[in-house]
Structures are given as structure tokens and as C-alpha cells.
Design a protein around this motif. Structure first.
Motif, short mmCIF file in Angstrom:
data_model
loop_
_atom_site.label_atom_id
_atom_site.label_comp_id
_atom_site.label_asym_id
_atom_site.label_seq_id
_atom_site.Cartn_x
_atom_site.Cartn_y
_atom_site.Cartn_z
N THR A 184 0.83 -1.21 0.00
CA THR A 184 0.00 0.00 0.00
C THR A 184 0.86 1.25 0.00
OG1 THR A 184 -1.80 -1.13 1.16
CG2 THR A 184 -1.76 1.27 1.28
N GLU A 185 1.90 1.26 0.82
CA GLU A 185 2.76 2.43 0.90
C GLU A 185 3.52 2.64 -0.41
OE1 GLU A 185 6.17 4.49 3.76
OE2 GLU A 185 5.26 2.57 4.34
N THR A 222 4.20 5.81 -5.42
CA THR A 222 4.15 5.86 -6.88
C THR A 222 3.10 6.87 -7.35
OG1 THR A 222 4.86 3.55 -7.03
CG2 THR A 222 3.79 4.50 -8.96
N ASP A 223 1.96 6.87 -6.71
CA ASP A 223 0.92 7.84 -7.07
C ASP A 223 1.40 9.28 -6.83
OD1 ASP A 223 -0.77 5.78 -7.74
OD2 ASP A 223 -1.90 5.82 -5.86
N LEU A 247 9.72 5.62 -9.22
CA LEU A 247 11.10 5.98 -8.87
C LEU A 247 11.99 4.74 -8.87
CD1 LEU A 247 10.23 8.34 -5.87
CD2 LEU A 247 10.63 8.97 -8.27
N GLU A 248 12.39 4.30 -10.06
CA GLU A 248 13.19 3.09 -10.17
C GLU A 248 14.59 3.25 -9.62
OE1 GLU A 248 13.33 1.37 -14.00
OE2 GLU A 248 11.20 0.83 -14.04
N ASP A 280 11.05 10.04 -0.98
CA ASP A 280 10.26 8.85 -1.30
C ASP A 280 11.15 7.71 -1.79
OD1 ASP A 280 7.80 9.80 -0.56
OD2 ASP A 280 7.24 10.53 -2.54
N TYR A 281 12.17 8.04 -2.57
CA TYR A 281 13.07 6.99 -3.06
C TYR A 281 13.82 6.33 -1.90
CZ TYR A 281 16.81 4.59 -5.52
OH TYR A 281 17.69 3.63 -5.96
N ARG A 282 14.27 7.14 -0.97
CA ARG A 282 14.95 6.57 0.20
C ARG A 282 14.00 5.67 0.98
NH1 ARG A 282 17.54 11.73 0.24
NH2 ARG A 282 15.90 12.60 1.59
#
Length: 284
Positions: free
Chosen positions: A124-125, A130-131, A136-137, A154-156
Motif C-alpha cells: 500500500t505504501e 508511486t501515485d 522511482l526506479e 520517497d526513493y529513500r
């Protein structure tokens, strides 16, 4: 939005009170047993008195004491209590060791259910991230985002969630190991049935290429590399878990084996539709 708790449990069995209590009892009983001094059995204590009297007669010519029977009986009696304590503690330790696997088997579903809920929170997180920030690949994608600071944060977080998934899967397999056959489990793990539902039984050849047309539901090659241990889980793998809708955590070994059999028997419909959409499978 408050961040969900996604840390792995300190112990596999923390959520099973019966196992926690039994393990505590076992530790305490083992400690008591180790603390006991070495003492003879009543038979050994009695025989030691008799042997000493006989040896004194043989070497020094001393007569066998008139009260040898009383002395031997007293030694026997004095040894009963410490020997009985050791026997009781040793018996308790053995009984607890035999009981623990049964308690673990009974409690495994509750442990796995908690892990499944934890994995659901992670998925869910990931979808929320992503939304919010896009797919963030890697760090370069985050660095080029319109809101760079938010994307990097968010990437971290995605990288942290990869480790959470590692912990969940490790704990999941430790639980399965208590109730499943090691050889069967190894085969199911190699195919990825413990991580994704709806995987066909057709396997890639030794060089990682599909020997014939890729069957419906097959895992992508890079995902399969992770499943089979050739690569570590990373952020793209985490994103695939969340996007595919196929990530799951079976609640017992029987459910895991049933999923593998179901995937084997489903096949591909003649009309070319996805068979996974026609099956009712508990998935995350």
C-alpha cells in the motif's frame, strides 16, 4: 498521513503467547538444570559406602562396620532429593523441547497472517509513493523529478521498504521450515510460489532464457533472477511486487503447495484470456 509500522518482528514467534511462554519455561528450566551440582544417584551413593568398607578391609584389614547397612541406607536416602530434582528438571526440559514444535505448528498461521498484513502495508505504501512521485526506479529518476526533495525522500523510503520485504520473507521461510519438507520447500521457493501467485510450472533453462514461448503468468526475467537468488531485491523488484497485484504470503505450507498445484492445472484458455483473472486467489 501517518507512516505505518513496517519493521520486522524481533522474533518469529513473538505473536504466539503459547510459544513465548514455552520458550521462557524452557530457558529457565535449562538454567536451573545447569546450576545443579553433580551428585550421585541413590544407588551410586549406597554402593560407594559399601565399596569403601570393602576396600578398607582388603587393604588395611579393617572389619566391615557393624552399621554398614545403616550407613549405606543413609547415603542412599541423602542422595534421593538432589537426584530427584535433577531428574525432574531433565524430564521437564525434554518435554518442553518435544512440545515446542507442536506449539509452533499451531501458531504458525497467526505469525504468517501478521506477516501478510505487514506485507500488505508495504505494498500500500509503495503504491501511495508511486501515485505521489511517479515510478522511482532509481536515484536518477528521483533527482530529475519536479519536486526533487520530495522524490528523493520517497526513493529513500522505497529502499527502506526493500529491506522490510527482505525481513518479512526471511521470517516467512523460517516459519515454513518448522512445518514443511525442506526439499519440497526449496523447489517451491525456486519457482517463486512463496512470493507470487499464479506462476506456471514451466521453468527457464540454465542460462535464464525460456526454452519455448513464455507461458501466461510467467515472471519477468529480472524478477525471476531475484526469486532464484541471482540478484538481490531492489527498488524495481519492489515496484513490480506492488504493480503486479500478484505478491502474496501463503498462511501455511498447505496453502503454498495448493497454489503451486493450482497454477500447474490452470493452463491457458483457448481464447487467450488470462487464466489468473478467472481464479479466486488470496493475494496482496
Amino acid at each position: 498521513m501517518a507512516r505505518r509500522k513496517t519493521s520486522a518482528p524481533a522474533s518469529v514467534w513473538d505473536a504466539v503467547p503459547d510459544v513465548v511462554d514455552a520458550e521462557k519455561q524452557l530457558r529457565e528450566t535449562e538454567e536451573r538444570l545447569r546450576a545443579l551440582p553433580r551428585t550421585p544417584t541413590p544407588e551410586e551413593a549406597r554402593q560407594a559406602v559399601i565399596d569403601a568398607a570393602v576396600e578398607a578391609q582388603r587393604t588395611d584389614g579393617a572389619p566391615i562396620p557393624a552399621d554398614i547397612g545403616e550407613r549405606a541406607a543413609e547415603a542412599y536416602t541423602a542422595a534421593i532429593a538432589p537426584h530427584a530434582e535433577r531428574l525432574a528438571l531433565a524430564t521437564a526440559v525434554n518435554a518442553l523441547r518435544r512440545r515446542l514444535p507442536l506449539l509452533m505448528s499451531r501458531g504458525s498461521r497467526s505469525v504468517l497472517a501478521a506477516l501478510a498484513a505487514q506485507l500488505d502495508d508495504v505494498m500500500t505504501e509503495v503504491r501511495e509513493i508511486t501515485d505521489r512521485s511517479g515510478r522511482l526506479e532509481n536515484a536518477d529518476v528521483a533527482d530529475e523529478a519536479d519536486d526533487r526533495d520530495a522524490a528523493m525522500t520517497d526513493y529513500r523510503r522505497l529502499k527502506e521498504l526493500v529491506q522490510v520485504v527482505n525481513d518479512v520473507r526471511e521470517t516467512q521461510r523460517r516459519v515454513y521450515a518448522e512445518t514443511g519438507d525442506a526439499g519440497v520447500l526449496a523447489s517451491l521457493y525456486r519457482q517463486g510460489h512463496d512470493q507470487f501467485c499464479g506462476i506456471p510450472t514451466t521453468q527457464p533453462d540454465d542460462v535464464g532464457q525460456w526454452s519455448r514461448a513464455e507461458p501466461s503468468g510467467a515472471l519477468p526475467a529480472d524478477v525471476l533472477d531475484v526469486v532464484q537468488g541471482r540478484r538481490r531485491r531492489d527498488v524495481p523488484f519492489l515496484l513490480y511486487m506492488a504493480e503486479s497485484g500478484r505478491a502474496w504470503l501463503p498462511l501455511d505450507v498447505e496453502e503454498l503447495e495448493a497454489e503451486a498445484r493450482g497454477a500447474e492445472n490452470t493452463g491457458t484458455p483457448a481464447d487467450g484470456s488470462n487464466p489468473l483473472s478467472q481464479r479466486e486467489t488470496s493475494r496482496i
